[in-house]
Design a protein around this motif. Structure first.
Motif, short mmCIF file in Angstrom:
data_model
loop_
_atom_site.label_atom_id
_atom_site.label_comp_id
_atom_site.label_asym_id
_atom_site.label_seq_id
_atom_site.Cartn_x
_atom_site.Cartn_y
_atom_site.Cartn_z
N MET A 97 -76.90 15.55 -37.40
CA MET A 97 -75.45 15.72 -37.37
C MET A 97 -75.05 16.86 -36.45
SD MET A 97 -72.95 14.12 -38.94
CE MET A 97 -71.19 14.34 -39.09
N ASP A 146 -68.06 14.25 -46.20
CA ASP A 146 -69.24 13.50 -45.80
C ASP A 146 -70.47 14.00 -46.51
OD1 ASP A 146 -67.80 11.96 -44.20
OD2 ASP A 146 -68.26 13.04 -42.35
N LYS A 202 -73.84 6.12 -33.64
CA LYS A 202 -74.23 7.51 -33.68
C LYS A 202 -74.95 7.86 -34.96
CE LYS A 202 -70.35 8.73 -30.86
NZ LYS A 202 -69.02 9.28 -30.82
N ASP A 203 -75.34 6.87 -35.63
CA ASP A 203 -75.80 7.13 -36.96
C ASP A 203 -77.23 6.68 -37.13
OD1 ASP A 203 -74.39 6.43 -40.19
OD2 ASP A 203 -76.13 7.56 -39.55
N SER A 214 -69.44 13.75 -33.60
CA SER A 214 -68.82 12.76 -34.47
C SER A 214 -67.41 12.49 -34.00
CB SER A 214 -68.74 13.27 -35.91
OG SER A 214 -69.96 13.82 -36.29
N ARG A 228 -72.73 8.54 -42.40
CA ARG A 228 -72.43 9.87 -42.87
C ARG A 228 -71.04 9.92 -43.50
NH1 ARG A 228 -75.33 13.60 -43.07
NH2 ARG A 228 -77.30 13.71 -41.94
N ARG A 229 -70.20 9.13 -42.99
CA ARG A 229 -68.84 9.32 -43.45
C ARG A 229 -68.26 8.16 -44.21
NH1 ARG A 229 -68.32 10.35 -38.70
NH2 ARG A 229 -66.61 8.92 -38.44
#
Lengths: 202, 704
Positions: A1, A176, B104-105, A6, B18-19
């Protein structure tokens, strides 16, 4: 991350004329134009920033505030990571309407757990001398509605604008973390009868 | 009989993010698999599986207002019992600005594990069980319709999709015909009417065409060649005859690993992204869902096409001449766009020449044509606009106009007095008036403030703008004030320099624009639909591209249409455009051709840069103030001429069944959509019945 960027979608909602576009433009271009056109339709701008070591691209969506344009703007709510509920401290009605904006957002964004969704409240036009909404009132509303962070901003003199967006990002990132730890990933099972062959998925 | 070679066991698709986490929409993937578990929420859906080799699934993921296609291939790692598969999306199929989840994960996984033999009792599929060991080739192609109706249940969506799904054994294929219409599409012909055609393709032995809008037909054919011989037909080199030696049919997954597919799987393990990108074809059947069944689309007589166009652009005269012995089928074939020249603006002298002794305007047809071709010199506008907008009748004498003006002045001030005389206390009890006033005050403050007529703090222009808008609220209290109206008034007031004249000209303009601002915004919906239909007729490949980006609704044209390009052009250019449009020439709704003109200029950029939903919106928004009005008008008129002179002929078919060199019906691509209206164009019949069960397009939900 930490090494990745993001993309976060935030959406500015609030009555017409509270300064949504001005806040966005102040934040992204660091400019202010008192006579900026009112928004027709939907627009968005991107802004890269780093918050607590996280690289983030904010995609900020700005919408037309008038009730009539609801059907135009609501399709864009979906997928938002954060919603900035905006009113103007010199316009009590815009403050009273915050609840409606919140409701509209939750409904059309199809938020699964509204009580956990990161809202941030902005009281804009801090530079104006005649206030109609006090800080206390606004803070109280935020507390009662889900303990939302509250920022008094001025797009005109840039007060608190960047801070508010950064807080929005923090809230999303914090969400998150929590989601990743607590909520098991949704799973779709695609059952097939077993087969004896060694072949698979051919 | 088709043999299935499907995965058995449990396929678990886990999309960790992630989200957000995703839930399946559910749906039957034709023949591939279907979702048993998972909440039926919104978030992602699985579109289809390709049982060619390995398997591939398409997942569409909601990101913002759009859906993004993620294709991933399941390669193999590990042993029988548990297979973990990594995937990455094809980058070019995902909108990079919206890769909220997929690209992106790294924690996203697709997991495939085999159930123990006894554990698979929850078989999800009826019908004959696949034979063990059967791993023959089977193409399982699922058409993805990109229009989605809101409010439709997940089930109805999946049914829509599976309606277009088919599968057929390679051994049953007779031929593959390769066609090109700006993109390549393939028509698969079965050996004979076959029951193996699994869904709605009726008794025809032709499968629905496969459209490769983004390329990939070659790869598809190459893949097919691994299992069958394709040889050119003697009669038609576009037609490839399929023959299937046993060897190919008996290829098992193990065999596949031996040849070049091995390296594919091998590579896939190391670098799924590159392999995926390079190795698979993309079938993009953007069947114009909700439009029609194949049978409906077969024929469209010229009068229908003309009718359709005429409906969108009243006043447009279309050459409807038919070539004898042929009937027109599906498309508008536009000829070359003729060169168009613009003229100089109409001068005050020119204007005066059209006025007789009484002050009536004469030879107005030619006058309006001159305005259409060149616009007006600014000095003429103040007078001419009153005629163009219909405040003054062309035939009125000077005396008549004077008395009309007196009456209208009285009427204006009477209405103005109404809101002026509302006390503060009254207003406190009149929330609508209060809201109108508050909004008008805010918007007057931010309308054309750089224009000399409205700049500065105490500019009288601001007061006039405010007062005229307030008075309009009294004139039409139901509508009141809606954002955008100040944009429409501002240029008129600027030209008129008179409160009363501006008001009545504004009233006339609003008569045209009223529907745009009504509660349901019906005018906007209608125009967007008309524009979309028009674009599809004029430029199917571009329309298809937009459609594939979920932009077929032309959402991004909203501002153009709501306020007639007011925000897109410089102030002076707005004046020019509007006076041209007000002539009503060369046809009604010419502004839609203006839209087409701009889109035509932007199309290349949009398609070359592969803009997705968001980028298209952004790109169009950012055209503001960068457009050249004369160029736009020139092109729009050219498009008009093109339509007017086209023989709405397109593909022809001999009416009396004589041999024709034209493609037969079954080989035709999906035609432009049906007109977005129901009723008279489609009398009930074999096709009409099907049409009537589908929602009319006009009922399509607001985008996206």
């Amino acid at each position: 991350m930490t090494t990745k960027t993001s993309l976060l979608k935030v959406i500015l909602l609030g009555d017409g004329g509270v300064g949504k576009s001005s806040i966005m433009n102040r934040y992204v271009t660091n400019k202010f134009d008192a006579h900026l056109f009112h928004t027709i339709g939907v627009e968005f701008l991107n802004k890269d920033l780093e918050v607590d070591g996280h690289q983030v691209t904010l995609q900020i969506w700005d919408t037309a505030g008038q009730e009539r344009f609801r059907s135009l703007r609501t399709p864009f709510y979906r997928g938002s990571d954060c919603c900035l509920l905006t009113f103007s401290v010199d316009d009590n009605q815009s403050f009273l309407n915050l609840g409606n904006w919140k409701k509209e957002f939750i409904y059309y964004a199809d938020v699964k757990e509204p009580e956990k969704f990161p809202f941030v409240v902005l009281g804009n036009k801090l530079d104006v001398t005649e206030r109609q909404v006090s800080s206390e009132e606004a803070q109280q509303w935020c507390q009662e509605n889900g303990d939302y962070p509250y920022y008094e901003t001025s797009a005109k003199d840039a007060t608190n604008v960047a801070v508010a967006f950064e807080e929005a990002v923090r809230r999303v990132l914090a969400m998150d973390e929590r989601t990743d730890h607590l909520i098991p990933t949704d799973t779709v099972k695609l059952h097939r009868k077993p087969r004896s062959a060694t072949t698979c998925c051919s | 009989m088709t043999k299935t070679s499907v995965c058995r066991g449990t396929l678990t698709v886990q999309l960790k993010s992630r989200r957000r986490s995703f839930r399946a929409l559910g749906g039957d993937q034709g023949r591939g698999f279907r979702i048993l578990g998972g909440d039926q929420g919104r978030g992602f859906r699985i579109l289809g599986g390709d049982q060619g080799r390995g398997f591939r699934i398409w997942v569409e993921i909601r990101g913002g207002p759009s859906w993004f296609r993620v294709e991933f291939d399941c390669g193999v790692s590990g042993q029988d019992a548990e297979i973990l598969v990594d995937y990455r999306p094809l980058e070019d199929s995902v909108d990079p600005s919206n890769m909220l989840c997929a690209g992106k994960d790294s924690s996203s996984v697709v997991q495939w594990s085999q159930c123990p033999p006894a554990g698979g009792s929850r078989n999800c599929r009826d019908g004959p069980e696949p034979e063990p060991q059967s791993s023959e080739t089977e193409w399982d192609l699922v058409n993805a319709a990109t229009y989605r109706r809101r409010g439709g249940s997940a089930m109805s969506r999946s049914q829509d999709r599976s309606r277009w799904a088919f599968s057929a054994a390679v051994g049953d294929l007779r031929s593959v015909t390769v066609k090109d219409e700006g993109w390549t599409f393939l028509i698969l012909q079965l050996k004979e009417p076959s029951t193996s055609c699994s869904t709605s393709c009726s008794t025809s032995s032709t499968l629905p065409p496969l459209h490769f809008h983004q390329g990939g037909s070659r790869e598809f054919l190459d893949s097919l060649r691994r299992f069958a011989l394709l040889s050119e037909s003697a009669e038609d080199e576009a037609c490839l005859l399929v023959s299937t030696p046993n060897r190919a049919l008996s290829q098992s997954f193990e065999n596949l690993l031996d040849d070049n597919n091995y390296s594919l799987v091998h590579k896939f393990r190391r670098d799924p992204y590159v392999t995926t990108l390079g190795s698979f074809s993309k079938v993009t059947n953007y069947i114009l869902e909700a439009l029609r069944g194949a049978e409906e689309a077969q024929q469209r007589p010229p009068e229908e096409v003309a009718d359709l166009l005429g409906d969108i652009i009243p006043g447009l005269e279309i050459n409807q001449q038919e070539e004898p012995g042929f009937e027109v089928i599906t498309r508008v074939d536009l000829g070359v766009r003729p060169p168009v020249s613009r003229a100089a603006p109409l001068s005050p002298e020119d204007w005066r020449r059209h006025r007789d002794a009484e002050g009536s305007m004469v030879d107005t047809q030619r006058l309006r044509h001159a305005v259409f071709k060149g616009g007006l010199c600014h000095a003429v506008r103040k007078e001419a606009w009153k005629f163009l907008l219909g405040f003054y009748p062309w035939s009125s004498t000077l005396e008549e106009r004077k008395s009309l003006h007196r009456a209208k002045t009285d009427e204006y001030f009477r209405m103005k007095l109404q809101w002026k005389s509302v006390s503060e206390e009254q207003e406190r009890r009149n929330s609508r008036l209060r809201d109108y006033r508050s909004l008008i005050e805010k918007d007057v403050n931010r309308t054309d403030r750089t224009n000399r007529f409205y700049e500065g703090l105490d500019n009288p222009g601001l007061v006039l703008l405010h007062d005229v808008l307030m008075t309009y609220c009294m004139y039409d209290f139901d509508l009141g004030y809606v954002q955008g109206m100040s944009d429409l008034l501002s240029p008129i007031l600027y030209v008129m320099e008179s409160e009363v004249d501006a008001f009545w000209c504004f009233v006339s303009f609003m008569d045209q624009m009223h529907q745009n601002f009504e509660e349901q915004m019906q005018g906007m919906k209608t125009q967007l639909i008309q524009l979309s239909t028009l674009l599809r007729l004029l430029d199917l490949s571009f329309w298809n591209y937009l459609e594939a980006q979920d932009s077929g609704y032309l959402y991004f044209c909203f501002r153009w249409l709501l306020i007639r390009f007011k925000r897109e052009l410089s102030f002076q250019d707005v004046l020019r455009l509007w006076e041209v449009l007000w002539t009503g020439l060369p046809c009604q709704n010419f502004h839609l051709l203006v839209c087409c003109s701009i889109l035509d200029s932007e199309k290349q950029k949009i398609m070359e840069e592969k803009y997705g939903f968001n980028e298209i919106l952004k790109h169009i928004n950012e055209l503001s103030m960068k457009l050249d009005i004369e160029e736009i008008l020139q092109k729009a008129e050219g498009i008009y001429e093109q339509i007017r002179s086209c023989k709405v002929l397109g593909l022809l078919r001999s009416r009396n069944g004589a041999a024709s060199t034209r493609p037969a019906q079954a080989e035709r691509p999906p035609p432009p959509a049906r007109p977005r209206r129901s009723g008279r164009l489609h009398p009930p019949g074999p096709g009409g019945a099907a049409a009537s069960t589908r929602p009319a397009q006009a009922e399509r939900p607001p985008p996206p």
